[in-house]
Scaffold this motif. Sequence first.
Motif, PDB file in Angstrom:
ATOM      1  N   ASP A   1       0.828  -1.208   0.000  1.00 34.89           N
ATOM      2  CA  ASP A   1       0.000   0.000   0.000  1.00 34.89           C
ATOM      3  C   ASP A   1       0.867   1.265   0.000  1.00 34.89           C
ATOM      4  O   ASP A   1       0.479   2.299  -0.529  1.00 34.89           O
ATOM      5  CB  ASP A   1      -0.917  -0.026   1.230  1.00 34.89           C
ATOM      6  CG  ASP A   1      -2.024   1.017   1.131  1.00 34.89           C
ATOM      7  OD1 ASP A   1      -2.647   1.096   0.047  1.00 34.89           O
ATOM      8  OD2 ASP A   1      -2.230   1.759   2.099  1.00 34.89           O
ATOM      9  N   SER A   2       2.088   1.152   0.572  1.00 37.82           N
ATOM     10  CA  SER A   2       2.967   2.335   0.604  1.00 37.82           C
ATOM     11  C   SER A   2       3.780   2.461  -0.685  1.00 37.82           C
ATOM     12  O   SER A   2       4.578   3.380  -0.819  1.00 37.82           O
ATOM     13  CB  SER A   2       3.903   2.247   1.805  1.00 37.82           C
ATOM     14  OG  SER A   2       4.887   1.261   1.547  1.00 37.82           O
ATOM     15  N   GLY A   3       3.605   1.545  -1.607  1.00 39.63           N
ATOM     16  CA  GLY A   3       4.300   1.652  -2.900  1.00 39.63           C
ATOM     17  C   GLY A   3       5.774   1.325  -2.816  1.00 39.63           C
ATOM     18  O   GLY A   3       6.589   1.899  -3.550  1.00 39.63           O
ATOM     19  N   ILE A   4       6.123   0.383  -1.954  1.00 40.77           N
ATOM     20  CA  ILE A   4       7.558   0.132  -1.723  1.00 40.77           C
ATOM     21  C   ILE A   4       8.306  -0.295  -2.993  1.00 40.77           C
ATOM     22  O   ILE A   4       9.424   0.132  -3.237  1.00 40.77           O
ATOM     23  CB  ILE A   4       7.761  -0.894  -0.576  1.00 40.77           C
ATOM     24  CG1 ILE A   4       9.267  -1.003  -0.265  1.00 40.77           C
ATOM     25  CG2 ILE A   4       7.162  -2.268  -0.900  1.00 40.77           C
ATOM     26  CD1 ILE A   4       9.586  -1.630   1.047  1.00 40.77           C
ATOM     27  N   ARG A   5       7.671  -1.116  -3.812  1.00 40.46           N
ATOM     28  CA  ARG A   5       8.394  -1.585  -5.014  1.00 40.46           C
ATOM     29  C   ARG A   5       8.624  -0.456  -6.009  1.00 40.46           C
ATOM     30  O   ARG A   5       9.715  -0.316  -6.547  1.00 40.46           O
ATOM     31  CB  ARG A   5       7.585  -2.666  -5.726  1.00 40.46           C
ATOM     32  CG  ARG A   5       7.641  -3.985  -5.053  1.00 40.46           C
ATOM     33  CD  ARG A   5       6.948  -4.908  -5.991  1.00 40.46           C
ATOM     34  NE  ARG A   5       6.125  -5.806  -5.247  1.00 40.46           N
ATOM     35  CZ  ARG A   5       6.143  -7.113  -5.441  1.00 40.46           C
ATOM     36  NH1 ARG A   5       6.900  -7.626  -6.383  1.00 40.46           N
ATOM     37  NH2 ARG A   5       5.385  -7.884  -4.735  1.00 40.46           N
ATOM     38  N   THR A   6       7.572   0.347  -6.251  1.00 42.55           N
ATOM     39  CA  THR A   6       7.777   1.443  -7.207  1.00 42.55           C
ATOM     40  C   THR A   6       8.760   2.455  -6.634  1.00 42.55           C
ATOM     41  O   THR A   6       9.520   3.088  -7.374  1.00 42.55           O
ATOM     42  CB  THR A   6       6.449   2.121  -7.594  1.00 42.55           C
ATOM     43  OG1 THR A   6       5.660   2.259  -6.426  1.00 42.55           O
ATOM     44  CG2 THR A   6       5.709   1.328  -8.633  1.00 42.55           C
ATOM     45  N   ALA A   7       8.784   2.592  -5.305  1.00 44.87           N
ATOM     46  CA  ALA A   7       9.759   3.517  -4.694  1.00 44.87           C
ATOM     47  C   ALA A   7      11.177   3.054  -5.027  1.00 44.87           C
ATOM     48  O   ALA A   7      12.026   3.865  -5.426  1.00 44.87           O
ATOM     49  CB  ALA A   7       9.554   3.577  -3.183  1.00 44.87           C
ATOM     50  N   PHE A   8      11.439   1.762  -4.923  1.00 41.85           N
ATOM     51  CA  PHE A   8      12.768   1.239  -5.248  1.00 41.85           C
ATOM     52  C   PHE A   8      13.073   1.375  -6.739  1.00 41.85           C
ATOM     53  O   PHE A   8      14.188   1.727  -7.128  1.00 41.85           O
ATOM     54  CB  PHE A   8      12.905  -0.224  -4.809  1.00 41.85           C
ATOM     55  CG  PHE A   8      13.446  -0.338  -3.423  1.00 41.85           C
ATOM     56  CD1 PHE A   8      14.808  -0.219  -3.190  1.00 41.85           C
ATOM     57  CD2 PHE A   8      12.597  -0.520  -2.338  1.00 41.85           C
ATOM     58  CE1 PHE A   8      15.316  -0.283  -1.907  1.00 41.85           C
ATOM     59  CE2 PHE A   8      13.098  -0.587  -1.051  1.00 41.85           C
ATOM     60  CZ  PHE A   8      14.456  -0.466  -0.831  1.00 41.85           C
ATOM     61  N   MET A   9      12.068   1.069  -7.559  1.00 42.44           N
ATOM     62  CA  MET A   9      12.304   1.174  -9.008  1.00 42.44           C
ATOM     63  C   MET A   9      12.626   2.619  -9.388  1.00 42.44           C
ATOM     64  O   MET A   9      13.549   2.887 -10.162  1.00 42.44           O
ATOM     65  CB  MET A   9      11.076   0.648  -9.766  1.00 42.44           C
ATOM     66  CG  MET A   9      10.949  -0.861  -9.671  1.00 42.44           C
ATOM     67  SD  MET A   9       9.269  -1.457  -9.957  1.00 42.44           S
ATOM     68  CE  MET A   9       9.137  -1.304 -11.709  1.00 42.44           C
ATOM     69  N   ARG A  10      11.859   3.562  -8.793  1.00 34.43           N
ATOM     70  CA  ARG A  10      12.109   4.976  -9.094  1.00 34.43           C
ATOM     71  C   ARG A  10      13.481   5.400  -8.576  1.00 34.43           C
ATOM     72  O   ARG A  10      14.200   6.149  -9.230  1.00 34.43           O
ATOM     73  CB  ARG A  10      11.017   5.853  -8.473  1.00 34.43           C
ATOM     74  CG  ARG A  10       9.788   5.998  -9.359  1.00 34.43           C
ATOM     75  CD  ARG A  10       9.012   7.254  -9.004  1.00 34.43           C
ATOM     76  NE  ARG A  10       8.513   7.184  -7.653  1.00 34.43           N
ATOM     77  CZ  ARG A  10       7.312   6.734  -7.325  1.00 34.43           C
ATOM     78  NH1 ARG A  10       6.466   6.338  -8.257  1.00 34.43           N
ATOM     79  NH2 ARG A  10       6.936   6.694  -6.064  1.00 34.43           N
ATOM     80  N   ALA A  11      13.823   4.920  -7.387  1.00 39.39           N
ATOM     81  CA  ALA A  11      15.112   5.306  -6.780  1.00 39.39           C
ATOM     82  C   ALA A  11      16.278   4.868  -7.665  1.00 39.39           C
ATOM     83  O   ALA A  11      17.194   5.652  -7.950  1.00 39.39           O
ATOM     84  CB  ALA A  11      15.234   4.664  -5.393  1.00 39.39           C
ATOM     85  N   ILE A  12      16.223   3.630  -8.126  1.00 34.11           N
ATOM     86  CA  ILE A  12      17.349   3.113  -8.914  1.00 34.11           C
ATOM     87  C   ILE A  12      17.390   3.767 -10.295  1.00 34.11           C
ATOM     88  O   ILE A  12      18.453   4.076 -10.831  1.00 34.11           O
ATOM     89  CB  ILE A  12      17.294   1.571  -8.956  1.00 34.11           C
ATOM     90  CG1 ILE A  12      17.660   1.053  -7.557  1.00 34.11           C
ATOM     91  CG2 ILE A  12      18.240   0.985 -10.006  1.00 34.11           C
ATOM     92  CD1 ILE A  12      17.199  -0.328  -7.233  1.00 34.11           C
ATOM     93  N   GLU A  13      16.204   4.054 -10.825  1.00 35.56           N
ATOM     94  CA  GLU A  13      16.153   4.763 -12.116  1.00 35.56           C
ATOM     95  C   GLU A  13      16.726   6.179 -11.964  1.00 35.56           C
ATOM     96  O   GLU A  13      17.519   6.636 -12.797  1.00 35.56           O
ATOM     97  CB  GLU A  13      14.697   4.817 -12.604  1.00 35.56           C
ATOM     98  CG  GLU A  13      14.565   5.252 -14.043  1.00 35.56           C
ATOM     99  CD  GLU A  13      13.131   5.132 -14.530  1.00 35.56           C
ATOM    100  OE1 GLU A  13      12.191   5.402 -13.738  1.00 35.56           O
ATOM    101  OE2 GLU A  13      12.934   4.757 -15.694  1.00 35.56           O
ATOM    102  N   ALA A  14      16.352   6.852 -10.864  1.00 36.87           N
ATOM    103  CA  ALA A  14      16.841   8.226 -10.647  1.00 36.87           C
ATOM    104  C   ALA A  14      18.363   8.234 -10.477  1.00 36.87           C
ATOM    105  O   ALA A  14      19.060   9.092 -11.039  1.00 36.87           O
ATOM    106  CB  ALA A  14      16.177   8.833  -9.409  1.00 36.87           C
ATOM    107  N   ALA A  15      18.879   7.272  -9.728  1.00 33.07           N
ATOM    108  CA  ALA A  15      20.332   7.228  -9.506  1.00 33.07           C
ATOM    109  C   ALA A  15      21.073   6.893 -10.808  1.00 33.07           C
ATOM    110  O   ALA A  15      22.151   7.437 -11.078  1.00 33.07           O
ATOM    111  CB  ALA A  15      20.660   6.212  -8.412  1.00 33.07           C
ATOM    112  N   THR A  16      20.488   6.019 -11.620  1.00 31.41           N
ATOM    113  CA  THR A  16      21.119   5.686 -12.914  1.00 31.41           C
ATOM    114  C   THR A  16      21.141   6.922 -13.810  1.00 31.41           C
ATOM    115  O   THR A  16      22.163   7.232 -14.441  1.00 31.41           O
ATOM    116  CB  THR A  16      20.339   4.546 -13.611  1.00 31.41           C
ATOM    117  OG1 THR A  16      20.263   3.441 -12.723  1.00 31.41           O
ATOM    118  CG2 THR A  16      21.025   4.103 -14.899  1.00 31.41           C
TER     119      THR A  16
END
Length: 282
Positions: free
Chosen positions: A249-264
């Motif tokens: 519900d807190s969107g943990i997976r999309t948070a990780f996907m966005r984080a790694i995309e942003a860092a890349t």
Amino acid sequence: MLSYVLEIGGADIPMKISVLGGGTIGSAIAEALHKNGHEVTVTRRSVEKISQLAKIGIEVTSRNDKAAEDSEIVIIAMKPYDALAVLKDISGATKGKLVISMVAAVKERQIKSLIPEATVVRAMTNVAAKVGGGFTVYCSKNLTEENEKKVVKLLECFGETEKVEEKYMDALTALGGSGPAYIFTIIEAMVYGGLKVGLPRDLALRDSYQTIMGAAKLVAESGDHPSQLKDLVTTPGGVTIDALYELEDSGIRTAFMRAIEAATDKAKIISDALENFDGQQK
Ligand SMILES: NC(=O)c1ccc[n+]([C@@H]2O[C@H](COP(=O)([O-])OP(=O)(O)OC[C@H]3O[C@@H](n4cnc5c(N)ncnc54)[C@H](OP(=O)(O)O)[C@@H]3O)[C@@H](O)[C@H]2O)c1
């Protein structure tokens, strides 16, 4: 100082290694190399800030050129602009040597253009290298079989290692290079969860990191997909599903996907900005 060669796993490993840039990563890998019996010299301008390395028998100096000259393998672990300027300055001292760059976003080709007479390896590790728990990826176009063995043996002092194509380096910087920061955040969050339900702080901390280490070991050793292992733990109507419901519900997976995309993306932006830097101006 005594220079000698150690026989490990059939490969002769040169033991004199200089680490240029004794900051977070440089100090971590210097300690790991020292623990593995290598003779290590570390440089930085403020040498007093690495007195803890001197205390354990690592030579410290502010002379990059001398450190490079006196070693058989040179590792550079500075921020990109500093690294490029230093490499240009010590080009002569790297002649015929293996130079391993731990610098994010700087391409192998660009390093090679500054130190044309060295064999260049571009690598990316993480801070867990300090305790031999790192994952170091590397790429290099011109490694002989003998040099490759040396590189692998050296990088294995930091943990696991794997050769990759350079096109993956920015993404691997974002995933594994920065990764410990994500996991530290998770550990901290789990501790807070434990505190919220009344666990003593030390017990919550130990339970959190041991659980993460154990789960990672299970993924690595079982060969099972994490989703299979997650299903094993999730009993119908049990405790875990309630926690997973909150996490989803807190969107943990999309948070990780966005984080790694942003860092890349950030690594790519830095890499592009560095492209035309010739090591001259800062
Ligand atoms: N931190 C990580 O977890 C991590 C993970 C993977 C890769 N990396 C990469 O590793 C590189 C270093 O990162 P870091 O976090 O270790 O940075 P850092 O802590 O700032 O360390 C860089 C060090 O370089 C030294 N330095 C700068 N110019 C120098 C010069 N001319 N001669 C000698 N030493 C010099 C600095 O010390 P003085 O100012 O005293 O000279 C500083 O201690 C970066 O490219 C980064 O992307 C970092």
